[in-house]
Design a protein around this motif. Structure first.
Motif, PDB file in Angstrom:
ATOM      1  N   LYS A  14       0.844  -1.181   0.000  1.00  0.00           N
ATOM      2  CA  LYS A  14       0.000   0.000   0.000  1.00  0.00           C
ATOM      3  C   LYS A  14       0.879   1.232   0.000  1.00  0.00           C
ATOM      4  O   LYS A  14       1.303   1.700   1.056  1.00  0.00           O
ATOM      5  CB  LYS A  14      -0.907   0.017   1.239  1.00  0.00           C
ATOM      6  N   PRO A  15       1.204   1.762  -1.157  1.00  0.00           N
ATOM      7  CA  PRO A  15       2.072   2.946  -1.209  1.00  0.00           C
ATOM      8  C   PRO A  15       1.444   4.115  -0.473  1.00  0.00           C
ATOM      9  O   PRO A  15       0.229   4.283  -0.472  1.00  0.00           O
ATOM     10  CB  PRO A  15       2.206   3.227  -2.709  1.00  0.00           C
ATOM     11  N   LYS A  16       2.284   4.936   0.136  1.00  0.00           N
ATOM     12  CA  LYS A  16       1.810   6.074   0.897  1.00  0.00           C
ATOM     13  C   LYS A  16       1.319   7.165  -0.040  1.00  0.00           C
ATOM     14  O   LYS A  16       1.742   7.257  -1.181  1.00  0.00           O
ATOM     15  CB  LYS A  16       2.941   6.624   1.783  1.00  0.00           C
ATOM     16  N   PRO A  17       0.430   8.056   0.474  1.00  0.00           N
ATOM     17  CA  PRO A  17      -0.047   9.155  -0.361  1.00  0.00           C
ATOM     18  C   PRO A  17       1.098  10.041  -0.788  1.00  0.00           C
ATOM     19  O   PRO A  17       2.122  10.114  -0.122  1.00  0.00           O
ATOM     20  CB  PRO A  17      -1.017   9.913   0.585  1.00  0.00           C
ATOM     21  N   HIS A  18       0.901  10.763  -1.873  1.00  0.00           N
ATOM     22  CA  HIS A  18       1.939  11.629  -2.441  1.00  0.00           C
ATOM     23  C   HIS A  18       2.483  12.584  -1.389  1.00  0.00           C
ATOM     24  O   HIS A  18       1.742  13.268  -0.701  1.00  0.00           O
ATOM     25  CB  HIS A  18       1.334  12.420  -3.594  1.00  0.00           C
ATOM     26  N   ASP A  60       9.719  23.366  -9.127  1.00  0.00           N
ATOM     27  CA  ASP A  60      10.680  23.187 -10.210  1.00  0.00           C
ATOM     28  C   ASP A  60      10.337  24.139 -11.360  1.00  0.00           C
ATOM     29  O   ASP A  60       9.519  25.046 -11.217  1.00  0.00           O
ATOM     30  CB  ASP A  60      10.716  21.730 -10.675  1.00  0.00           C
ATOM     31  N   GLU A  61      10.968  23.925 -12.507  1.00  0.00           N
ATOM     32  CA  GLU A  61      10.811  24.843 -13.627  1.00  0.00           C
ATOM     33  C   GLU A  61       9.387  24.896 -14.163  1.00  0.00           C
ATOM     34  O   GLU A  61       8.980  25.892 -14.757  1.00  0.00           O
ATOM     35  CB  GLU A  61      11.779  24.451 -14.746  1.00  0.00           C
ATOM     36  N   VAL A  62       8.609  23.836 -13.952  1.00  0.00           N
ATOM     37  CA  VAL A  62       7.226  23.826 -14.422  1.00  0.00           C
ATOM     38  C   VAL A  62       6.253  24.087 -13.278  1.00  0.00           C
ATOM     39  O   VAL A  62       5.081  23.739 -13.342  1.00  0.00           O
ATOM     40  CB  VAL A  62       6.894  22.484 -15.123  1.00  0.00           C
ATOM     41  N   LYS A  63       6.761  24.677 -12.179  1.00  0.00           N
ATOM     42  CA  LYS A  63       5.942  25.086 -11.034  1.00  0.00           C
ATOM     43  C   LYS A  63       5.306  23.910 -10.297  1.00  0.00           C
ATOM     44  O   LYS A  63       4.272  24.048  -9.667  1.00  0.00           O
ATOM     45  CB  LYS A  63       4.851  26.073 -11.471  1.00  0.00           C
ATOM     46  N   GLU A  64       5.929  22.749 -10.372  1.00  0.00           N
ATOM     47  CA  GLU A  64       5.437  21.599  -9.626  1.00  0.00           C
ATOM     48  C   GLU A  64       6.075  21.587  -8.242  1.00  0.00           C
ATOM     49  O   GLU A  64       7.287  21.692  -8.112  1.00  0.00           O
ATOM     50  CB  GLU A  64       5.777  20.293 -10.350  1.00  0.00           C
ATOM     51  N   LYS A  65       5.253  21.478  -7.200  1.00  0.00           N
ATOM     52  CA  LYS A  65       5.761  21.496  -5.830  1.00  0.00           C
ATOM     53  C   LYS A  65       6.399  20.155  -5.477  1.00  0.00           C
ATOM     54  O   LYS A  65       5.840  19.099  -5.757  1.00  0.00           O
ATOM     55  CB  LYS A  65       4.637  21.822  -4.849  1.00  0.00           C
ATOM     56  N   LYS A  66       7.565  20.221  -4.834  1.00  0.00           N
ATOM     57  CA  LYS A  66       8.287  19.008  -4.476  1.00  0.00           C
ATOM     58  C   LYS A  66       8.865  19.130  -3.075  1.00  0.00           C
ATOM     59  O   LYS A  66       9.234  20.228  -2.639  1.00  0.00           O
ATOM     60  CB  LYS A  66       9.417  18.739  -5.482  1.00  0.00           C
ATOM     61  N   ASN A  67       8.943  18.004  -2.381  1.00  0.00           N
ATOM     62  CA  ASN A  67       9.495  17.991  -1.034  1.00  0.00           C
ATOM     63  C   ASN A  67      10.985  18.256  -1.058  1.00  0.00           C
ATOM     64  O   ASN A  67      11.714  17.765  -1.926  1.00  0.00           O
ATOM     65  CB  ASN A  67       9.229  16.648  -0.355  1.00  0.00           C
ATOM     66  N   CYS A  68      11.438  19.013  -0.071  1.00  0.00           N
ATOM     67  CA  CYS A  68      12.842  19.354   0.081  1.00  0.00           C
ATOM     68  C   CYS A  68      13.157  19.306   1.568  1.00  0.00           C
ATOM     69  O   CYS A  68      12.335  19.739   2.389  1.00  0.00           O
ATOM     70  CB  CYS A  68      13.088  20.742  -0.489  1.00  0.00           C
ATOM     71  N   PHE A  69      14.299  18.755   1.956  1.00  0.00           N
ATOM     72  CA  PHE A  69      14.624  18.600   3.374  1.00  0.00           C
ATOM     73  C   PHE A  69      15.974  19.227   3.694  1.00  0.00           C
ATOM     74  O   PHE A  69      16.898  19.208   2.887  1.00  0.00           O
ATOM     75  CB  PHE A  69      14.664  17.125   3.770  1.00  0.00           C
ATOM     76  N   LEU A 126      10.715  11.694  -0.130  1.00  0.00           N
ATOM     77  CA  LEU A 126      10.895  12.609  -1.247  1.00  0.00           C
ATOM     78  C   LEU A 126       9.784  12.467  -2.281  1.00  0.00           C
ATOM     79  O   LEU A 126       9.041  11.483  -2.297  1.00  0.00           O
ATOM     80  CB  LEU A 126      12.256  12.350  -1.907  1.00  0.00           C
ATOM     81  N   THR A 127       9.676  13.449  -3.159  1.00  0.00           N
ATOM     82  CA  THR A 127       8.675  13.409  -4.218  1.00  0.00           C
ATOM     83  C   THR A 127       9.085  12.398  -5.287  1.00  0.00           C
ATOM     84  O   THR A 127      10.234  12.409  -5.738  1.00  0.00           O
ATOM     85  CB  THR A 127       8.537  14.797  -4.850  1.00  0.00           C
ATOM     86  N   PRO A 128       8.170  11.514  -5.687  1.00  0.00           N
ATOM     87  CA  PRO A 128       8.516  10.495  -6.690  1.00  0.00           C
ATOM     88  C   PRO A 128       8.912  11.099  -8.036  1.00  0.00           C
ATOM     89  O   PRO A 128       8.518  12.210  -8.379  1.00  0.00           O
ATOM     90  CB  PRO A 128       7.227   9.675  -6.819  1.00  0.00           C
TER      91      PRO A 128
END
Length: 223
Positions: A14-18, A60-69, A126-128
Protein backbone atom coordinates in the motif's frame (compact mmCIF):
# COMPACT_ATOMS: atom_id res chain seq x y z
CA UNK A 1 25.54 17.17 -14.03
CA UNK A 2 26.21 13.82 -12.41
CA UNK A 3 24.74 10.52 -13.46
CA UNK A 4 20.96 10.30 -13.13
CA UNK A 5 19.86 7.23 -11.18
CA UNK A 6 16.52 5.53 -10.54
CA UNK A 7 15.76 3.67 -7.30
CA UNK A 8 14.78 0.05 -7.80
CA UNK A 9 13.22 -1.60 -4.79
CA UNK A 10 10.35 -3.93 -4.05
CA UNK A 11 7.21 -1.78 -3.87
CA UNK A 12 5.12 -1.81 -0.72
CA UNK A 13 1.61 -3.33 -0.88
CA UNK A 14 0.00 0.00 0.00
CA UNK A 15 2.07 2.95 -1.21
CA UNK A 16 1.81 6.07 0.90
CA UNK A 17 -0.05 9.15 -0.36
CA UNK A 18 1.94 11.63 -2.44
CA UNK A 19 4.55 13.49 -0.36
CA UNK A 20 3.80 11.53 2.86
CA UNK A 21 2.45 14.60 4.62
CA UNK A 22 0.68 12.72 7.41
CA UNK A 23 3.91 10.99 8.45
CA UNK A 24 5.84 14.26 8.36
CA UNK A 25 3.25 16.08 10.45
CA UNK A 26 3.38 13.39 13.15
CA UNK A 27 7.05 14.29 13.73
CA UNK A 28 6.61 18.07 13.71
CA UNK A 29 7.83 20.14 16.67
CA UNK A 30 4.39 21.58 17.32
CA UNK A 31 0.91 19.99 16.85
CA UNK A 32 -0.23 20.31 13.25
CA UNK A 33 -3.21 19.00 11.34
CA UNK A 34 -3.56 18.10 7.71
CA UNK A 35 -6.43 19.78 5.87
CA UNK A 36 -7.86 16.93 3.81
CA UNK A 37 -10.18 19.28 1.92
CA UNK A 38 -7.29 21.03 0.18
CA UNK A 39 -4.21 19.98 -1.75
CA UNK A 40 -2.27 17.08 -0.18
CA UNK A 41 0.86 19.28 -0.25
CA UNK A 42 2.17 20.75 2.99
CA UNK A 43 2.27 24.43 2.02
CA UNK A 44 4.24 25.78 5.00
CA UNK A 45 7.70 24.85 6.26
CA UNK A 46 7.51 22.03 8.80
CA UNK A 47 10.31 21.64 11.32
CA UNK A 48 10.80 18.00 12.30
CA UNK A 49 12.65 15.98 14.96
CA UNK A 50 13.02 18.87 17.40
CA UNK A 51 14.49 21.25 14.81
CA UNK A 52 17.13 18.86 13.52
CA UNK A 53 15.25 18.09 10.30
CA UNK A 54 13.26 20.63 8.31
CA UNK A 55 10.82 19.90 5.50
CA UNK A 56 10.52 22.61 2.86
CA UNK A 57 8.59 22.94 -0.36
CA UNK A 58 10.24 23.99 -3.63
CA UNK A 59 8.89 24.46 -7.13
CA UNK A 60 10.68 23.19 -10.21
CA UNK A 61 10.81 24.84 -13.63
CA UNK A 62 7.23 23.83 -14.42
CA UNK A 63 5.94 25.09 -11.03
CA UNK A 64 5.44 21.60 -9.63
CA UNK A 65 5.76 21.50 -5.83
CA UNK A 66 8.29 19.01 -4.48
CA UNK A 67 9.49 17.99 -1.03
CA UNK A 68 12.84 19.35 0.08
CA UNK A 69 14.62 18.60 3.37
CA UNK A 70 17.33 20.25 5.45
CA UNK A 71 19.09 18.03 8.00
CA UNK A 72 20.67 20.29 10.59
CA UNK A 73 24.10 19.56 12.06
CA UNK A 74 22.66 17.79 15.13
CA UNK A 75 21.09 15.20 12.83
CA UNK A 76 24.52 14.30 11.40
CA UNK A 77 27.24 12.12 12.89
CA UNK A 78 30.32 14.32 13.37
CA UNK A 79 33.39 12.54 14.73
CA UNK A 80 34.61 14.11 18.00
CA UNK A 81 31.76 16.64 18.05
CA UNK A 82 30.26 15.27 21.26
CA UNK A 83 33.44 15.75 23.31
CA UNK A 84 32.54 17.27 26.68
CA UNK A 85 35.62 19.52 26.62
CA UNK A 86 34.72 21.28 23.33
CA UNK A 87 38.34 20.75 22.39
CA UNK A 88 37.57 19.56 18.88
CA UNK A 89 34.13 20.97 18.03
CA UNK A 90 31.80 23.48 19.67
CA UNK A 91 28.09 24.11 19.20
CA UNK A 92 26.22 27.41 19.05
CA UNK A 93 22.87 28.74 17.89
CA UNK A 94 22.56 30.26 14.45
CA UNK A 95 19.55 32.23 13.27
CA UNK A 96 17.65 30.15 10.72
CA UNK A 97 17.68 32.18 7.49
CA UNK A 98 14.23 30.88 6.47
CA UNK A 99 12.49 31.94 9.68
CA UNK A 100 13.45 34.95 11.79
CA UNK A 101 12.25 33.40 15.04
CA UNK A 102 13.84 29.96 14.74
CA UNK A 103 17.38 29.21 15.86
CA UNK A 104 19.23 26.03 14.98
CA UNK A 105 22.52 24.68 16.28
CA UNK A 106 25.58 24.65 14.05
CA UNK A 107 28.88 22.85 14.67
CA UNK A 108 32.14 24.78 14.64
CA UNK A 109 35.41 22.93 14.18
CA UNK A 110 37.95 24.11 16.75
CA UNK A 111 40.88 21.86 15.86
CA UNK A 112 40.83 18.35 14.40
CA UNK A 113 43.00 16.23 12.13
CA UNK A 114 40.22 13.73 11.34
CA UNK A 115 37.25 15.27 9.52
CA UNK A 116 34.30 12.89 9.22
CA UNK A 117 30.69 14.06 8.87
CA UNK A 118 28.15 11.37 7.95
CA UNK A 119 24.36 11.24 7.54
CA UNK A 120 21.54 9.26 5.94
CA UNK A 121 17.99 9.85 4.75
CA UNK A 122 14.92 7.80 3.77
CA UNK A 123 14.08 8.31 0.11
CA UNK A 124 10.38 7.55 0.62
CA UNK A 125 9.98 11.06 2.08
CA UNK A 126 10.89 12.61 -1.25
CA UNK A 127 8.67 13.41 -4.22
CA UNK A 128 8.52 10.50 -6.69
CA UNK A 129 10.06 10.63 -10.15
CA UNK A 130 12.19 13.68 -9.37
CA UNK A 131 15.84 14.59 -9.74
CA UNK A 132 17.42 15.47 -6.37
CA UNK A 133 20.79 16.78 -5.24
CA UNK A 134 22.49 16.36 -1.85
CA UNK A 135 24.57 19.33 -0.69
CA UNK A 136 26.56 20.09 2.47
CA UNK A 137 25.99 23.61 3.78
CA UNK A 138 29.21 24.91 5.35
CA UNK A 139 31.16 28.08 6.07
CA UNK A 140 34.86 28.87 6.53
CA UNK A 141 35.70 31.74 8.87
CA UNK A 142 38.64 34.12 8.43
CA UNK A 143 40.88 32.22 10.86
CA UNK A 144 40.32 28.84 9.15
CA UNK A 145 43.50 26.79 8.66
CA UNK A 146 44.58 23.44 7.23
CA UNK A 147 42.31 23.30 4.18
CA UNK A 148 44.88 22.98 1.40
CA UNK A 149 44.04 19.28 0.99
CA UNK A 150 41.15 17.81 -0.97
CA UNK A 151 38.03 16.93 1.01
CA UNK A 152 36.05 13.94 -0.24
CA UNK A 153 32.26 14.24 -0.65
CA UNK A 154 30.36 11.01 -1.19
CA UNK A 155 26.78 9.92 -1.83
CA UNK A 156 25.82 6.23 -1.57
CA UNK A 157 22.50 5.16 -3.11
CA UNK A 158 20.27 2.34 -1.79
CA UNK A 159 21.61 0.04 -4.54
CA UNK A 160 25.17 0.58 -3.33
CA UNK A 161 26.08 2.81 -6.26
CA UNK A 162 28.17 5.82 -5.30
CA UNK A 163 28.69 9.40 -6.40
CA UNK A 164 31.99 10.86 -5.27
CA UNK A 165 33.81 14.16 -5.78
CA UNK A 166 36.53 16.23 -4.13
CA UNK A 167 36.79 19.87 -3.18
CA UNK A 168 39.60 22.07 -1.83
CA UNK A 169 37.78 24.10 0.82
CA UNK A 170 40.55 26.66 1.06
CA UNK A 171 39.31 28.05 -2.25
CA UNK A 172 35.90 28.90 -0.78
CA UNK A 173 34.90 32.48 -0.04
CA UNK A 174 35.20 33.16 3.69
CA UNK A 175 32.38 34.01 6.09
CA UNK A 176 29.44 32.97 3.91
CA UNK A 177 27.37 29.80 3.70
CA UNK A 178 28.37 27.68 0.73
CA UNK A 179 26.56 24.68 -0.79
CA UNK A 180 28.95 21.86 -1.68
CA UNK A 181 27.31 19.05 -3.70
CA UNK A 182 27.89 15.44 -2.77
CA UNK A 183 25.90 14.03 -5.69
CA UNK A 184 22.49 13.69 -7.30
CA UNK A 185 19.95 10.95 -8.03
CA UNK A 186 16.44 10.40 -9.36
CA UNK A 187 13.64 8.97 -7.25
CA UNK A 188 11.42 6.21 -8.58
CA UNK A 189 7.93 6.89 -10.05
CA UNK A 190 6.42 5.67 -6.75
CA UNK A 191 7.30 6.07 -3.08
CA UNK A 192 9.75 3.23 -2.38
CA UNK A 193 11.79 2.75 0.78
CA UNK A 194 15.55 2.96 0.83
CA UNK A 195 18.27 5.05 2.44
CA UNK A 196 20.83 7.30 0.89
CA UNK A 197 24.04 7.89 2.81
CA UNK A 198 26.32 10.92 2.44
CA UNK A 199 29.64 11.97 3.92
CA UNK A 200 32.30 14.66 4.04
CA UNK A 201 35.73 13.18 4.78
CA UNK A 202 39.39 14.21 5.05
CA UNK A 203 41.52 11.81 7.06
CA UNK A 204 44.58 11.15 4.91
CA UNK A 205 46.62 14.34 5.22
CA UNK A 206 47.06 14.26 8.99
CA UNK A 207 46.85 18.06 8.84
CA UNK A 208 45.26 19.89 11.77
CA UNK A 209 42.22 21.79 10.54
CA UNK A 210 40.08 24.53 12.09
CA UNK A 211 37.50 27.19 11.31
CA UNK A 212 34.87 25.11 9.50
CA UNK A 213 31.23 25.62 10.50
CA UNK A 214 28.72 22.92 9.50
CA UNK A 215 25.09 23.97 9.21
CA UNK A 216 23.72 20.74 7.75
CA UNK A 217 22.82 18.86 4.58
CA UNK A 218 20.13 19.88 2.10
CA UNK A 219 18.28 17.28 0.02
CA UNK A 220 16.48 19.28 -2.63
CA UNK A 221 15.07 19.07 -6.16
CA UNK A 222 17.50 19.95 -8.91
CA UNK A 223 16.05 21.89 -11.82
Amino acid sequence: MGIIWSIFSKPKPKPKPHNNNEDMLKHADSPLTLDTTSSPQVDDDVSLKHKTEKNLIEEDEVKEKKNCFMLNARELSITWAESQTNKYWSWFSDLDQTSSDVKTEVAKMERVAWLEVVGNFETEKLTPNSLYEVVFVVKLIDSAKGWDFRVNFKLVLPTGETRERQEILNLLERNRWVDIPAGEFRTSPEHLSGKIEFSMLEVKSGQWKSGLIVKGVAIRPKN
